[in-house]
Design a protein around this motif. Structure first.
Motif, PDB file in Angstrom:
ATOM      1  N   ASN A  67       0.846  -1.182   0.000  1.00  0.00           N
ATOM      2  CA  ASN A  67       0.000   0.000   0.000  1.00  0.00           C
ATOM      3  C   ASN A  67       0.877   1.224   0.000  1.00  0.00           C
ATOM      4  OD1 ASN A  67      -1.589   2.249   1.538  1.00  0.00           O
ATOM      5  ND2 ASN A  67      -3.133   0.782   0.835  1.00  0.00           N
ATOM      6  N   PHE A  68       0.675   2.072  -0.990  1.00  0.00           N
ATOM      7  CA  PHE A  68       1.516   3.253  -1.103  1.00  0.00           C
ATOM      8  C   PHE A  68       0.752   4.350  -1.795  1.00  0.00           C
ATOM      9  CE2 PHE A  68       2.088   1.000  -4.990  1.00  0.00           C
ATOM     10  CZ  PHE A  68       2.085   1.978  -5.952  1.00  0.00           C
ATOM     11  N   SER A  69       1.295   5.529  -1.719  1.00  0.00           N
ATOM     12  CA  SER A  69       0.781   6.676  -2.451  1.00  0.00           C
ATOM     13  C   SER A  69       1.867   7.137  -3.381  1.00  0.00           C
ATOM     14  CB  SER A  69       0.390   7.812  -1.497  1.00  0.00           C
ATOM     15  OG  SER A  69      -0.672   7.406  -0.666  1.00  0.00           O
ATOM     16  N   ASN A  70       1.498   7.507  -4.532  1.00  0.00           N
ATOM     17  CA  ASN A  70       2.479   7.899  -5.540  1.00  0.00           C
ATOM     18  C   ASN A  70       3.077   9.241  -5.172  1.00  0.00           C
ATOM     19  OD1 ASN A  70       4.006   8.342  -7.762  1.00  0.00           O
ATOM     20  ND2 ASN A  70       2.346   8.054  -9.245  1.00  0.00           N
ATOM     21  N   GLY A  71       4.351   9.204  -4.817  1.00  0.00           N
ATOM     22  CA  GLY A  71       5.009  10.411  -4.394  1.00  0.00           C
ATOM     23  C   GLY A  71       5.188  11.424  -5.476  1.00  0.00           C
ATOM     24  N   ASN A  72       5.119  11.029  -6.731  1.00  0.00           N
ATOM     25  CA  ASN A  72       5.330  11.954  -7.836  1.00  0.00           C
ATOM     26  C   ASN A  72       4.075  12.705  -8.216  1.00  0.00           C
ATOM     27  OD1 ASN A  72       8.028  11.223  -8.141  1.00  0.00           O
ATOM     28  ND2 ASN A  72       7.465   9.444  -9.367  1.00  0.00           N
ATOM     29  N   LYS A  73       2.939  12.385  -7.593  1.00  0.00           N
ATOM     30  CA  LYS A  73       1.674  12.951  -8.035  1.00  0.00           C
ATOM     31  C   LYS A  73       1.519  14.370  -7.520  1.00  0.00           C
ATOM     32  CE  LYS A  73      -1.672  10.158  -8.120  1.00  0.00           C
ATOM     33  NZ  LYS A  73      -2.776   9.273  -7.782  1.00  0.00           N
ATOM     34  N   THR A  74       1.092  15.263  -8.361  1.00  0.00           N
ATOM     35  CA  THR A  74       0.854  16.648  -7.996  1.00  0.00           C
ATOM     36  C   THR A  74      -0.620  16.844  -7.711  1.00  0.00           C
ATOM     37  OG1 THR A  74       0.479  17.308 -10.266  1.00  0.00           O
ATOM     38  CG2 THR A  74       2.745  17.358  -9.499  1.00  0.00           C
ATOM     39  N   ASP A  75      -0.962  18.032  -7.201  1.00  0.00           N
ATOM     40  CA  ASP A  75      -2.352  18.303  -6.865  1.00  0.00           C
ATOM     41  C   ASP A  75      -3.244  18.303  -8.084  1.00  0.00           C
ATOM     42  OD1 ASP A  75      -1.682  18.515  -4.221  1.00  0.00           O
ATOM     43  OD2 ASP A  75      -1.415  20.697  -4.262  1.00  0.00           O
ATOM     44  N   SER A  76      -2.662  18.601  -9.257  1.00  0.00           N
ATOM     45  CA  SER A  76      -3.480  18.683 -10.473  1.00  0.00           C
ATOM     46  C   SER A  76      -3.743  17.339 -11.095  1.00  0.00           C
ATOM     47  CB  SER A  76      -2.790  19.588 -11.510  1.00  0.00           C
ATOM     48  OG  SER A  76      -1.552  19.031 -11.880  1.00  0.00           O
ATOM     49  N   GLU A  77      -3.023  16.295 -10.604  1.00  0.00           N
ATOM     50  CA  GLU A  77      -3.178  14.985 -11.204  1.00  0.00           C
ATOM     51  C   GLU A  77      -4.272  14.198 -10.503  1.00  0.00           C
ATOM     52  OE1 GLU A  77       0.854  13.767 -10.788  1.00  0.00           O
ATOM     53  OE2 GLU A  77       1.232  14.062 -12.902  1.00  0.00           O
ATOM     54  N   PRO A  78      -4.787  13.158 -11.120  1.00  0.00           N
ATOM     55  CA  PRO A  78      -5.930  12.427 -10.577  1.00  0.00           C
ATOM     56  C   PRO A  78      -5.646  11.835  -9.209  1.00  0.00           C
ATOM     57  CG  PRO A  78      -5.505  11.820 -12.839  1.00  0.00           C
ATOM     58  CD  PRO A  78      -4.370  12.660 -12.405  1.00  0.00           C
ATOM     59  N   THR A  79      -6.597  11.966  -8.318  1.00  0.00           N
ATOM     60  CA  THR A  79      -6.540  11.334  -7.009  1.00  0.00           C
ATOM     61  C   THR A  79      -7.440  10.114  -7.051  1.00  0.00           C
ATOM     62  OG1 THR A  79      -6.232  13.474  -5.972  1.00  0.00           O
ATOM     63  CG2 THR A  79      -6.895  11.659  -4.544  1.00  0.00           C
ATOM     64  N   LEU A  80      -6.863   8.962  -6.823  1.00  0.00           N
ATOM     65  CA  LEU A  80      -7.589   7.718  -7.007  1.00  0.00           C
ATOM     66  C   LEU A  80      -8.219   7.249  -5.711  1.00  0.00           C
ATOM     67  CD1 LEU A  80      -4.884   5.946  -9.118  1.00  0.00           C
ATOM     68  CD2 LEU A  80      -6.907   7.133  -9.937  1.00  0.00           C
ATOM     69  N   PRO A  81      -9.238   6.446  -5.783  1.00  0.00           N
ATOM     70  CA  PRO A  81      -9.777   5.826  -4.579  1.00  0.00           C
ATOM     71  C   PRO A  81      -8.702   5.018  -3.876  1.00  0.00           C
ATOM     72  CG  PRO A  81     -11.242   5.494  -6.445  1.00  0.00           C
ATOM     73  CD  PRO A  81      -9.995   6.084  -6.974  1.00  0.00           C
ATOM     74  N   LYS A  82      -8.864   4.792  -2.592  1.00  0.00           N
ATOM     75  CA  LYS A  82      -7.809   4.178  -1.790  1.00  0.00           C
ATOM     76  C   LYS A  82      -7.478   2.770  -2.263  1.00  0.00           C
ATOM     77  CE  LYS A  82      -8.656   6.891   2.370  1.00  0.00           C
ATOM     78  NZ  LYS A  82      -8.994   6.854   3.818  1.00  0.00           N
ATOM     79  N   HIS A  83      -8.467   2.056  -2.785  1.00  0.00           N
ATOM     80  CA  HIS A  83      -8.187   0.672  -3.206  1.00  0.00           C
ATOM     81  C   HIS A  83      -7.236   0.633  -4.380  1.00  0.00           C
ATOM     82  CE1 HIS A  83     -10.627   0.761  -6.860  1.00  0.00           C
ATOM     83  NE2 HIS A  83     -11.495   1.476  -6.161  1.00  0.00           N
TER      84      HIS A  83
ATOM     85  N   LEU B 156      11.552  -0.420 -12.846  1.00  0.00           N
ATOM     86  CA  LEU B 156      12.365   0.652 -12.272  1.00  0.00           C
ATOM     87  C   LEU B 156      11.490   1.769 -11.694  1.00  0.00           C
ATOM     88  CD1 LEU B 156      15.151   2.038 -11.867  1.00  0.00           C
ATOM     89  CD2 LEU B 156      14.875   2.996 -14.163  1.00  0.00           C
ATOM     90  N   LEU B 157      10.362   2.052 -12.335  1.00  0.00           N
ATOM     91  CA  LEU B 157       9.501   3.150 -11.910  1.00  0.00           C
ATOM     92  C   LEU B 157       8.565   2.771 -10.769  1.00  0.00           C
ATOM     93  CD1 LEU B 157       8.505   4.586 -15.405  1.00  0.00           C
ATOM     94  CD2 LEU B 157      10.085   5.605 -13.750  1.00  0.00           C
ATOM     95  N   SER B 158       8.480   1.499 -10.428  1.00  0.00           N
ATOM     96  CA  SER B 158       7.570   1.104  -9.355  1.00  0.00           C
ATOM     97  C   SER B 158       8.009   1.749  -8.046  1.00  0.00           C
ATOM     98  CB  SER B 158       7.550  -0.419  -9.215  1.00  0.00           C
ATOM     99  OG  SER B 158       8.811  -0.892  -8.814  1.00  0.00           O
ATOM    100  N   PRO B 159       7.067   2.295  -7.287  1.00  0.00           N
ATOM    101  CA  PRO B 159       7.420   2.989  -6.039  1.00  0.00           C
ATOM    102  C   PRO B 159       8.193   2.117  -5.063  1.00  0.00           C
ATOM    103  CG  PRO B 159       5.160   3.485  -6.660  1.00  0.00           C
ATOM    104  CD  PRO B 159       5.629   2.422  -7.584  1.00  0.00           C
ATOM    105  N   GLN B 160       7.900   0.812  -5.056  1.00  0.00           N
ATOM    106  CA  GLN B 160       8.623  -0.067  -4.142  1.00  0.00           C
ATOM    107  C   GLN B 160      10.111  -0.107  -4.475  1.00  0.00           C
ATOM    108  OE1 GLN B 160       5.996  -0.874  -6.052  1.00  0.00           O
ATOM    109  NE2 GLN B 160       4.666  -2.392  -5.072  1.00  0.00           N
TER     110      GLN B 160
END
Length: 682
Positions: A255-271, A607-611
């Motif tokens: 379970n993670f949140s995409n650290g690269n996401k900005t406020d203007s980008e889509p916010t996804l449901p928690k699942h 390589l791009l996976s947050p983990q």
């Protein structure tokens, strides 16, 4: 080889109506037979004059040296009718079999390139319905009809100029089609064989197995290769489907949140933040790369075995007649010495550079515009969801993806028609060149149209949760649309629109089925079917490490696809002509290219996976070191892929030996012929 050995009782209606005496005859004594098999139906315009119909029939039955097709013709009910039925004499069938380079069973049991001079040593040579499949016999008729040429400038009787004016070496068939004289040319169904094939095929209760030999015998090589590939591909989906289900339901997720996401980008449901763990990413990515390689190599072996079994692995490479759509100034071909239309190569290149390339560029620009619109509405809906965080806005998050999918599908359908018109305007001489340029245009656009957004999300936005949501939307929406068009629509058409015709046949068993066959819509070809499989293969090989359920969803879709495609082909369309082929042609190359790209795609997705990013940060690795490691891993995997491709031969040893034997015997026969010719001259 198949049930094709029986006589065509399903076409006995024609004999009842006309009798065998109304057929044209040929002078060759070996072709005299009491049984004449109607193969092809030519439908004329209703206002065609009898004198025009008589001239067409005379050209079809005329010798090849006179520009004709040397075939048997029948006027149907009478000379005032709007149809012509065509059959083929034995000598024409055998001559074209040799010209095409087909292999047939020799007296020693091996497949050997057919030779007219050595015909008596081939099995079943006295029975054309056993020697050649129904699809081969019908294709030979179409091949000869296409080869009809005017030997000099003349006018078609009953058709006023300029429509009725024929130039020397101009295609007679194409001229008649352009003038509206010929409405349709259709290979005739054998209802008895078709019913038996349907019971073996789409009506079969088993989920697995297709009667490929019967499909090849009845519908021909191009159709049989498509269904063989679909069958092989669907079977090959089981390993990645099992792995995808195991990863999804049994391996732990992170379970993670995409650290690269900005406020203007889509916010996804928690699942959507529940992503596969790093071990799952690695297993799925490496497996996808290896699976795509092994799959293509094994398919090439399967394809080679089929080409031997179906007698097409030695098809002749020769200077072909110009395709029917080719036009140009009449002149002498410097290679063949024949008088035929010629078109300068520089003019063709000019049309490609000035017209085709810019038009393709415009459509690629429309793809980019659609991508920009997708991001705009994605950002807008994400803002709504961030403000309200309701279930309604959570559902709306998928709306931009669904709308963009529909946009790309509509744009793709429009482009396929435009690509066909562009290729026609380029005026290619050979049919193979025409097919290559047409397919290449469609493949370039298809790759860009279907994968540009996914690559942009993955490698520019670096938003793997959005990529996962986008891929799941693509798979779900595409399957819903496909199931509706592939299952529901054909069922409704067959249930309601064709019920009246079916009732007519039941009420009057002696009704003439010829007109009924010609009234069905033309088969649209396999272009859209191959495109669908290619896009599927791209989703699976390029991005399945992000969404492991890709393979299970594709497997469920294809199990239905096999049956519905067979059903539509047998019941809803006119029977198509199918040329003998040795493989899938340019489509096989397209799948191999995607297989190669999958190595790079999966490496960089890993390589791009947050983990992985978290692991590299914890290890204190700089971004440059991580990049170097990724490049090294990518090259190692490419080497592994190349080693696998080399280790798995493209054809089985027994096929290679058979092919070399045929080449050796051909060389020996040529030497013998040269020796005899030399002795005669001496």
């Amino acid at each position: 080889m198949t049930s094709q050995e029986e006589p065509q009782e399903g076409l006995s209606t024609l004999t009842k109506v006309t009798g065998p005496s109304s057929w044209s005859r040929v002078s060759c004594p070996c072709c005299i037979s009491s049984h004449i098999e109607p193969l092809v139906l030519i439908q004329l315009a209703e206002n065609v004059q009898p004198i025009t119909k008589q001239w067409i029939m005379s050209m079809i039955s005329a010798p090849v040296k006179a520009g004709g097709a040397q075939l048997l013709v029948h006027p149907g009910e009478d000379m005032k009718g709007d149809m012509i039925v065509v059959a083929a004499p034995r000598c024409t069938l055998l001559r074209v079999t040799e010209d095409l380079g087909l292999c047939k069973t020799y007296q020693d049991g091996n497949m050997t390139a057919f030779s007219f001079e050595d015909r008596d040593n081939f099995c079943n040579i006295d029975n054309m319905q056993q020697f050649l499949t129904l699809a081969e016999r019908q294709y030979i008729v179409k091949h000869e009809l296409d080869s009809m040429r005017a030997m000099e400038d003349q006018r078609i009787p009953g058709i006023p100029a300029p429509k009725g004016k024929l130039k020397a070496r101009e295609s007679i068939l194409q001229k008649l089609e352009k003038a509206g004289v010929i409405r349709n040319i259709t290979p005739l169904h054998d209802q008895k064989l078709l019913l038996a094939l349907g019971k073996q095929w789409y009506s079969h209760k088993s989920l697995w197995g297709q009667p490929l030999d019967s499909i090849h015998a009845y519908f021909g090589g191009t159709i049989a290769y498509y269904f063989s590939f679909l069958d092989f591909y669907t079977l090959s989906l089981f390993p990645p489907a099992i792995l995808g289900l195991f990863i999804t339901f049994f391996l732990p997720s992170a379970n993670f949140s995409n650290g690269n996401k900005t406020d203007s980008e889509p916010t996804l449901p928690k699942h959507d933040d529940d992503q596969p763990s790093v071990s799952s990413y690695m297993v799925q990515a490496v497996f996808s790369m290896l699976w795509s390689t092994v799959f293509m190599e094994l398919w090439k072996r399967r394809s080679a075995a089929l080409s031997y079994h179906w007698g097409t692995f030695n098809l002749a490479e020769q200077f072909q007649e110009p395709r029917p759509g080719f036009h140009g100034e009449l002149s002498t071909n410097p290679v063949t010495g024949r008088l035929e239309p010629l078109f300068p190569e520089w003019k063709r290149r000019l049309r490609i550079g000035v017209v085709s390339v810019p038009v393709v560029g415009v459509f690629l620009g429309l793809v980019v515009m659609g991508m920009a619109g997708f991001y705009f509405f994605e950002r807008l809906v994400s803002g709504w969801h961030k403000a309200s965080e309701s279930y309604f806005t959570a559902v709306l998050l998928y709306l931009p993806s669904i709308a963009h999918i529909l946009y790309t599908n509509v744009l793709g359908n429009i482009y396929r028609n435009v690509a066909l018109q562009l290729t026609e305007a380029e005026n290619h001489r050979e049919a193979s060149s025409f097919d290559y340029h047409h397919t290449t245009k469609v493949l370039v656009f298809t790759f860009f149209n279907n994968f540009a957004v996914l690559f942009h999300i993955a490698f520019f936005k670096e938003d793997l949760p959005l990529l996962r949501k986008r891929l799941s939307s693509l798979l779900i929406v595409t399957q819903v649309v496909n199931q509706f068009t592939e299952v529901v629509v054909p069922f409704l058409v067959d249930r309601f629109l064709t019920s009246a015709d079916r009732n007519l046949k039941e009420d009057d068993p002696d009704v003439d089925h010829l007109q009924a066959q010609g009234s069905l819509p033309a088969f649209p070809g396999l272009f859209a079917e191959y495109i669908e499989l290619l896009v599927q293969f791209g989703y699976l090989s390029l991005f399945s490490c992000v969404y492991p359920l890709t393979a299970p969803l594709l497997l469920l879709n294809n199990l239905t696809e096999i049956r519905t495609d067979a059903y539509k082909l047998c019941k809803l369309f006119n029977k198509p002509f199918s040329a003998p082929v040795a493989n899938m042609g340019v489509w096989q190359l397209a799948f191999e290219v995607l297989s190669f790209i999958s190595v790079m795609s999966n490496c960089w997705l890993l390589l791009l996976s947050p983990q992985v990013k978290e692991l590299t940060e914890d290890a204190g690795l700089s971004s440059s070191k991580v990049l170097v490691i990724a490049v090294i891993v990518e090259h190692v995997l490419i080497m592994v892929k190349m080693i696998l491709a080399v280790m798995i031969p493209d054809e089985p040893d027994w096929v290679r030996i058979k092919r070399e034997q045929i080449e050796y015997h051909s060389m020996q026969a040529l030497k013998k012929q040269v020796t005899l010719s030399t002795n005669v001259n001496c």
